[in-house]
Design an enzyme around this catalytic site. Structure first.
Site, PDB file in Angstrom:
ATOM      1  N   LYS A   1      66.019  40.489  14.691  1.00  0.00           N
ATOM      2  CA  LYS A   1      65.366  39.121  14.963  1.00  0.00           C
ATOM      3  C   LYS A   1      64.441  39.379  15.903  1.00  0.00           C
ATOM      4  O   LYS A   1      64.551  40.061  16.820  1.00  0.00           O
ATOM      5  CB  LYS A   1      66.393  38.246  15.098  1.00  0.00           C
ATOM      6  CG  LYS A   1      66.167  36.865  15.011  1.00  0.00           C
ATOM      7  CD  LYS A   1      66.771  36.390  13.599  1.00  0.00           C
ATOM      8  CE  LYS A   1      66.360  34.981  13.187  1.00  0.00           C
ATOM      9  NZ  LYS A   1      67.129  34.664  11.738  1.00  0.00           N
TER      10      LYS A   1
HETATM   11  N1  GLU Z   1      64.593  33.759   8.901  1.00  0.00           N
HETATM   12  C1  GLU Z   1      65.375  34.030   7.610  1.00  0.00           C
HETATM   13  C2  GLU Z   1      66.734  34.139   8.017  1.00  0.00           C
HETATM   14  O1  GLU Z   1      67.577  33.742   9.087  1.00  0.00           O
HETATM   15  C3  GLU Z   1      65.017  35.017   6.800  1.00  0.00           C
HETATM   16  C4  GLU Z   1      65.031  36.292   7.496  1.00  0.00           C
HETATM   17  C5  GLU Z   1      64.039  37.404   6.588  1.00  0.00           C
HETATM   18  O2  GLU Z   1      63.666  37.048   5.553  1.00  0.00           O
HETATM   19  O3  GLU Z   1      64.091  38.624   7.013  1.00  0.00           O
HETATM   20  O4  GLU Z   1      67.861  34.620   7.160  1.00  0.00           O
END
Ligand code: GLU
Length: 420
Positions: free
Chosen positions: A111
């Protein structure tokens, strides 16, 4: 007389670590294994200056955390929000590891985030911040290493800038370095609505398991009217669920006959907020989570259902469209009260799932049809639901079952690779 200090709020990282430790106990994992899974593989903090219109130059701080890469490259969104910090990003990265593992996607968890408020920034400023951040982290990301995507405060436009900035920094045009791109740049059909679509699939499965039919008086309250909350509210209305309360960061509205979601969407496009919508009453934002409805959906940020308000939650079902919205204390209270909580790593997994489909399409230079994406999304989310609900029951909540399935897979991958 001294007044006792209020208890410190439970941070997302504390919550994530407690869930991991509990899963470790359930699975009988060694402490050393749990400790290895508790720490991120890599955490990067960057400070980067960006030319600014008013003060000449402003310095921003961003982070990218790769929690675990045992099952594949890191995967997870980039968040733009004022309160982003390293601990929050670590928690969100850990939840991504479990989410990928639960859905059996060959990715690890990661993240990122930059600490600033994107609201009110010009497109020019957002582009400059995105390009500078991407340049700063370009050595740490890559199609086989760590693949960013949108999250709170970012969107497909952000991903287009990231892809281009990565190409300029590295000299490699690699569409698979980010997902959630616009269709014309190699994005996937269905990615834009994938998270809300997945939440919709899980909601209907959870209702069916509870013996409820959406059209038989089922009602909902949705906290957040961003990409996920707005898409989901539309899906609920289409399924026959009356969406009675909706909130955003500025306020909340209620209409017990059901909010006219398309009309609300038009209002939000004009006004930038749900506040002031004339076909509903203005209400206290906090009351959305405790409203007398069948389903409550936190679709904004972490830590909103806490020990302070969990006893007032009267919904039968809490569907976690956001990541980490329920603290461990609140989780225990909801369990005692018989509320079913569909955990984030299952409920909102449609987003990363279609990100994976997008990555596969980029690697294979292929384009899947919208129908194919939709079918595979539904199949895989339902398979995960069946697996998790089959492992839960009197002694295990859906969250405990989901986390245990995921942690077991990651621990096994670590063991086979000789990492622990
Ligand atoms: N931000 C989204 C999540 O928390 C998608 C993450 C992604 O597609 O890599 O799952």
């Amino acid at each position: 007389m001294t007044v006792p200090a209020p208890p410190a709020p439970v941070t997302p990282l504390c919550a994530a670590l407690r869930q991991l430790r509990e899963a470790g106990e359930q699975l009988g994992l060694d402490n050393a294994v749990v400790e290895a899974l508790a720490r991120p593989h890599q955490e990067v903090t960057v400070h980067f200056p960006v030319p600014s219109t008013d003060s000449g130059m402003a310095t921003f701080t961003g982070h990218r955390v790769q929690h675990n890469l045992a099952r594949g490259p890191g995967k997870g969104g980039i968040r733009y929000a004022p309160d982003v910090d390293l601990d929050e990003v670590k928690a969100l990265a850990m939840w991504m590891t479990w989410k990928s593992a639960l859905l059996d996607i060959p990715f690890g968890g990661a993240k990122g985030g930059v600490a600033f408020d994107p609201a009110g920034r010009s497109s020019h400023e957002l582009e400059a911040i995105t390009r500078a951040f991407t340049h700063a982290i370009s050595r740490f990301i890559g199609p086989e290493l760590d693949i960013p995507a949108p999250d709170v405060g970012t969107d497909e436009r952000t991903m287009a800038w990231m892809m281009d900035a990565y190409a300029r920094s590295t000299g490699q045009l690699a569409p698979a370095v980010v997902t959630g791109k616009p269709l014309v740049l190699g994005g996937s059909h269905g990615r834009a609505n994938a998270t809300s679509d997945g939440v919709g699939v899980v909601t209907l499965a959870a209702l069916a398991a509870a013996g409820r039919r959406p059209r038989d008086g089922v009602s909902a309250a949705v906290q957040g009217f961003g990409k996920v909350g707005s898409g989901l509210a539309r899906l609920y209305v289409d399924a026959g669920i009356a969406v009675r309360l909706i909130s955003d960061r500025y306020g909340a509205i209620r209409n017990d006959a059901g909010i006219d979601v398309p009309a609300l969407q038009d209002h939000v496009t004009r006004a930038g907020t749900v506040v002031g919508f004339d076909k509903a009453d203005a209400i206290e934002p906090d009351s959305v989570l405790t409203a007398d409805v069948t389903i409550v959906v936190p679709a904004a940020v972490e830590g909103v259902i806490t020990a302070a308000n969990a006893t007032a939650v009267s919904a039968e079902l809490v569907i976690e469209a956001a990541n980490g919205p329920t603290t461990p204390e609140a989780d225990a209270i909801l369990r005692r009260r018989g509320t079913t909580v569909v955990p984030d790593i299952l409920a909102n997994s449609g987003g990363v799932l279609v990100s994976y489909f997008e990555w596969v399409q980029a690697r294979q230079r292929e384009r899947w049809s919208a129908e194919r994406v939709d079918r595979q999304l539904r199949e895989r989310v339902l398979a995960a639901w069946d697996h998790v609900s089959g492992q839960s029951g009197k002694t295990r909540t859906l969250r405990q079952a989901a986390t245990a399935i995921a942690v077991r897979r990651v621990a096994e991958a670590q063991r086979l690779r000789g990492l622990i």
